[in-house]
Design an enzyme around this catalytic site. Structure first.
Site, PDB file in Angstrom:
ATOM      1  N   GLY A  53       0.873  -1.170   0.000  1.00 29.50           N
ATOM      2  CA  GLY A  53       0.000   0.000   0.000  1.00 29.50           C
ATOM      3  C   GLY A  53       0.915   1.226   0.000  1.00 29.50           C
ATOM      4  O   GLY A  53       1.850   1.300   0.820  1.00 29.50           O
ATOM      5  N   ALA A  54       0.637   2.164  -0.916  1.00 25.42           N
ATOM      6  CA  ALA A  54       1.582   3.266  -1.140  1.00 25.42           C
ATOM      7  C   ALA A  54       2.004   4.012   0.140  1.00 25.42           C
ATOM      8  O   ALA A  54       3.197   4.141   0.418  1.00 25.42           O
ATOM      9  CB  ALA A  54       0.996   4.214  -2.180  1.00 25.42           C
ATOM     10  N   GLN A 210      -5.794  -8.841  -2.319  1.00 25.07           N
ATOM     11  CA  GLN A 210      -5.760  -7.840  -1.238  1.00 25.07           C
ATOM     12  C   GLN A 210      -7.165  -7.416  -0.818  1.00 25.07           C
ATOM     13  O   GLN A 210      -7.391  -7.054   0.340  1.00 25.07           O
ATOM     14  CB  GLN A 210      -4.982  -6.586  -1.678  1.00 25.07           C
ATOM     15  CG  GLN A 210      -3.486  -6.781  -1.808  1.00 25.07           C
ATOM     16  CD  GLN A 210      -3.069  -7.161  -3.217  1.00 25.07           C
ATOM     17  OE1 GLN A 210      -3.835  -7.803  -3.948  1.00 25.07           O
ATOM     18  NE2 GLN A 210      -1.871  -6.799  -3.614  1.00 25.07           N
ATOM     19  N   ASP A 251      -1.497   4.600  -6.343  1.00 24.41           N
ATOM     20  CA  ASP A 251      -0.056   4.468  -6.104  1.00 24.41           C
ATOM     21  C   ASP A 251       0.725   5.643  -6.654  1.00 24.41           C
ATOM     22  O   ASP A 251       1.810   5.958  -6.175  1.00 24.41           O
ATOM     23  CB  ASP A 251       0.457   3.159  -6.710  1.00 24.41           C
ATOM     24  CG  ASP A 251      -0.036   1.998  -5.873  1.00 24.41           C
ATOM     25  OD1 ASP A 251      -1.205   1.592  -6.068  1.00 24.41           O
ATOM     26  OD2 ASP A 251       0.708   1.557  -4.989  1.00 24.41           O
TER      27      ASP A 251
HETATM   28  O1  MRU Z   1       0.406  -4.159  -4.634  1.00 24.10           O
HETATM   29  P1  MRU Z   1      -0.190  -3.424  -3.477  1.00 24.10           P
HETATM   30  O2  MRU Z   1      -0.952  -4.297  -2.551  1.00 24.10           O
HETATM   31  O3  MRU Z   1       0.851  -2.581  -2.752  1.00 24.10           O
HETATM   32  O4  MRU Z   1      -1.214  -2.411  -4.146  1.00 24.10           O
HETATM   33  C1  MRU Z   1      -1.847  -1.475  -3.328  1.00 24.10           C
HETATM   34  C2  MRU Z   1      -2.815  -0.624  -4.047  1.00 24.10           C
HETATM   35  O5  MRU Z   1      -3.001  -0.705  -5.238  1.00 24.10           O
HETATM   36  C3  MRU Z   1      -3.486   0.437  -3.213  1.00 24.10           C
HETATM   37  O6  MRU Z   1      -4.760   0.702  -3.704  1.00 24.10           O
HETATM   38  C4  MRU Z   1      -2.658   1.722  -3.251  1.00 24.10           C
HETATM   39  O7  MRU Z   1      -1.334   1.477  -2.893  1.00 24.10           O
HETATM   40  C5  MRU Z   1      -3.226   2.773  -2.384  1.00 24.10           C
HETATM   41  S1  MRU Z   1      -3.046   2.423  -0.676  1.00 24.10           S
HETATM   42  C6  MRU Z   1      -3.751   3.685   0.195  1.00 24.10           C
END
Ligand code: MRU
Length: 363
Positions: A53-54, A210, A251
């Protein structure tokens, strides 16, 4: 009993030189906290999605560079800065798409450089201990700001919703992707506290689930009315009138408002446009990258084929040798986005102008 929301997604255990994270690859079956101490452990945890998650990746990187530099043996400013750059570049190479990773690392480096410059102006020489203390405080500030920013995104997002609304979300932009509230889930959590009685639908989000493992888990644990659907079911619930708004995280938002988020997000946005359902992207300003002009300039992470062919099932799920395409993210065109919800308010098209003005007004 402790709920998943009682745990911190990322925390600094300074006394033992460690970052503590929940290993998200094991959720929801097992809640296991792990310590990250070395550069390799931090890099692997980000790459393997143990922390993901970013915003959470950004917080982890801030703590990571602090922990690594705490052990620095550098005896001069030059040596210290060159080691800092090496560690920064190494951590930054763990995942390419979420800009919060480089944003947090740049912020930490910038803080160090400006502190050293200030010290010079005050006639003081390089003091490694003082620099390390500045890095500690800055990394904790990134985390504290994340909580504040997510809450403000929640307040701004809630203005777009009505009591009883059906909300669809994709992937996990929840508390597990941040330090509290999440981004896309923040309006849902705040609305829940205030009796909005939302009905939330979570896309399971293949290939790594997720949405099922994390979003459905945390929202359900909070007592929110949560329904899990497979990714290919969202059009049918939109058509059935069950969805009044879509909230997703992101992201990286380009300067023109194109937004990269988990693979499949742009499918949801395209279908939402067809059914006239508003599609909102929740983005802390740390996720908006003015150096990336359009979505075409966003580097999309490609991940290993086994995530598609082998995981989540006791036997291989696909024929040996078949070609696999496994991008982790896609870019939603700004024309499909009804609003970008930031901590400063809801931005509307034309996004290039709205984003520029927002940064100018909040320097
Ligand atoms: O591959 P991930 O699980 O890191 O992907 C996460 C996402 O796509 C989320 O929607 C994004 O990072 C926003 S988190 C507030």
């Amino acid at each position: 009993m402790k709920s998943i929301l009682d745990y911190e997604t990322v925390a600094l255990a300074d006394e033992r030189d460690a970052i503590v994270i929940i290993d998200q690859t094991l959720l929801p079956g097992q809640t296991k906290l792990i310590d990250l101490k070395t550069g390799e452990e931090i890099w692997n945890a980000i790459y393997l999605l143990q922390v993901r998650g970013a915003p959470a990746i950004g917080v982890c990187a801030g703590f990571g560079i602090y922990i690594l530099m705490k052990h620095s043996k550098a005896s001069s400013e030059e040596e210290f800065l060159s080691e800092l750059k090496k560690n920064k570049d190494y951590l930054n190479s763990s995942r390419p798409t979420a800009v919060n990773l480089s944003w947090a690392l740049e912020r930490m480096e910038h803080k160090v450089i400006s502190f050293i410059e200030e010290e010079k102006r005050a006639g003081r020489s390089f003091d490694k201990e003082a620099v390390i203390k500045v890095m500690h405080d800055e990394s904790e500030a990134i985390k504290a700001e994340d909580i504040d920013v997510c809450r403000r995104i929640g307040e701004n997002g809630l203005t777009l919703l009505k009591k009883g609304d059906g909300i669809l979300t994709h992937c996990n932009a929840g508390q597990l992707a941040t330090c509290k509230y999440g981004t896309a889930t923040a309006p849902i959590y705040l609305g829940h506290e205030r009796g909005y009685d939302f009905h939330v639908y979570c896309d399971e989000t293949r290939p790594l689930l997720q949405g099922a493992r994390l979003t459905a888990y945390e929202l359900h644990s909070a007592g929110i009315d949560t329904t899990l659907i497979c990714d290919n079911m969202s059009a049918s619930i939109m058509k059935a009138g069950k969805i009044q708004a879509i909230f997703v995280g992101c992201d990286r938002v380009a300067a023109n408002g194109d937004a990269a988020n988990k693979i499949g997000t742009s499918v949801v946005a395209t279908v939402a446009k067809h059914y006239g359902i508003p599609f909102y992207v929740c983005a802390p300003t740390s996720t908006i990258d003015m150096n990336t002009f359009t979505g075409d300039d966003i580097v999309i992470e490609q991940r290993k084929p086994e995530e598609v062919t082998d995981m989540w099932y006791k036997e291989r799920m696909a024929p040996e040798g078949v070609k696999v395409y496994n991008p982790a993210f896609d870019v939603t065109d700004n024309s499909l986005i009804s609003g970008i919800v930031t901590e400063y308010g809801v931005l509307r098209a034309p996004y290039d102008k709205a984003i520029k003005e927002m940064f100018e007004q909040n320097k």
